[in-house]
Write a protein that holds these residues in place. Structure first.
Motif, PDB file in Angstrom:
ATOM      1  N   ASP A   1     164.556  67.533  60.030  1.00  0.00           N
ATOM      2  CA  ASP A   1     164.564  66.099  59.743  1.00  0.00           C
ATOM      3  C   ASP A   1     165.669  65.385  60.514  1.00  0.00           C
ATOM      4  O   ASP A   1     165.461  64.301  61.058  1.00  0.00           O
ATOM      5  CB  ASP A   1     164.731  65.846  58.241  1.00  0.00           C
ATOM      6  N   TYR A   2     166.851  65.977  60.558  1.00  0.00           N
ATOM      7  CA  TYR A   2     167.959  65.385  61.308  1.00  0.00           C
ATOM      8  C   TYR A   2     167.595  65.288  62.789  1.00  0.00           C
ATOM      9  O   TYR A   2     167.817  64.270  63.441  1.00  0.00           O
ATOM     10  CB  TYR A   2     169.225  66.225  61.177  1.00  0.00           C
ATOM     11  N   LEU A   3     167.045  66.382  63.333  1.00  0.00           N
ATOM     12  CA  LEU A   3     166.698  66.386  64.755  1.00  0.00           C
ATOM     13  C   LEU A   3     165.607  65.371  65.076  1.00  0.00           C
ATOM     14  O   LEU A   3     165.648  64.725  66.123  1.00  0.00           O
ATOM     15  CB  LEU A   3     166.283  67.789  65.198  1.00  0.00           C
ATOM     16  N   ALA A   4     164.649  65.205  64.168  1.00  0.00           N
ATOM     17  CA  ALA A   4     163.599  64.200  64.373  1.00  0.00           C
ATOM     18  C   ALA A   4     164.200  62.798  64.387  1.00  0.00           C
ATOM     19  O   ALA A   4     163.819  61.956  65.211  1.00  0.00           O
ATOM     20  CB  ALA A   4     162.531  64.319  63.282  1.00  0.00           C
ATOM     21  N   LEU A   5     165.156  62.552  63.508  1.00  0.00           N
ATOM     22  CA  LEU A   5     165.823  61.259  63.456  1.00  0.00           C
ATOM     23  C   LEU A   5     166.627  61.003  64.732  1.00  0.00           C
ATOM     24  O   LEU A   5     166.594  59.905  65.288  1.00  0.00           O
ATOM     25  CB  LEU A   5     166.744  61.219  62.236  1.00  0.00           C
ATOM     26  N   VAL A   6     167.313  62.020  65.208  1.00  0.00           N
ATOM     27  CA  VAL A   6     168.075  61.898  66.460  1.00  0.00           C
ATOM     28  C   VAL A   6     167.127  61.604  67.611  1.00  0.00           C
ATOM     29  O   VAL A   6     167.356  60.686  68.412  1.00  0.00           O
ATOM     30  CB  VAL A   6     168.892  63.182  66.736  1.00  0.00           C
TER      31      VAL A   6
END
Length: 132
Positions: free
Chosen positions: A59-64
């Protein structure tokens, strides 16, 4: 076969599971996520050929990736994202994966470990640190 070229890379770690401030790396500071400040600083510095963001959270990587499509997302193993995990281990894992993917000799990689929790760094700060 290895490519014989120098690469300057930035590695930014944004693990999930913060204890003090839950999800601190994706909280907003001003008008952007905390991680955005250092990513944009690294990009503006023009020092790095690639900016890698390592996280244990898809989820963090998708947001980044949604906010900074020029970064290279690197999913980190959960065992490299524990409170007591040595930082060196996730950095080493990220560099080795990057070198393998790009077919680069490790002798040709220069990296900077940048912290998402240092949002007030400037491109000049980064240049000074690389020059040292």
């Amino acid at each position: 076969m290895f490519k014989d070229m120098k690469k300057n890379i930035a590695i930014i770690g944004i693990r999930s599971g913060s204890k003090g401030i839950k999800n601190k790396n994706i909280k907003f500071l001003g008008n952007k996520h905390l991680f955005s400040w250092i990513i944009e600083c690294a990009n503006k510095s023009k020092i790095y050929d690639d900016i890698l963001v390592s996280s244990d959270s898809q989820d963090y990587l998708a947001l980044v990736k949604k906010n900074h499509n020029y970064i290279i997302p690197c999913l980190r193993n959960k065992d490299l994202a524990m409170d007591d995990s040595p930082e060196f281990e996730f950095v080493k894992d990220t560099v080795l994966s990057y070198a393998k993917e790009k077919c680069l000799n490790l002798d040709n990689i220069i990296f900077s470990r940048l912290h998402a929790t240092s949002p007030f760094q400037t491109p000049a700060d980064l240049l000074n640190s690389v020059n040292k």
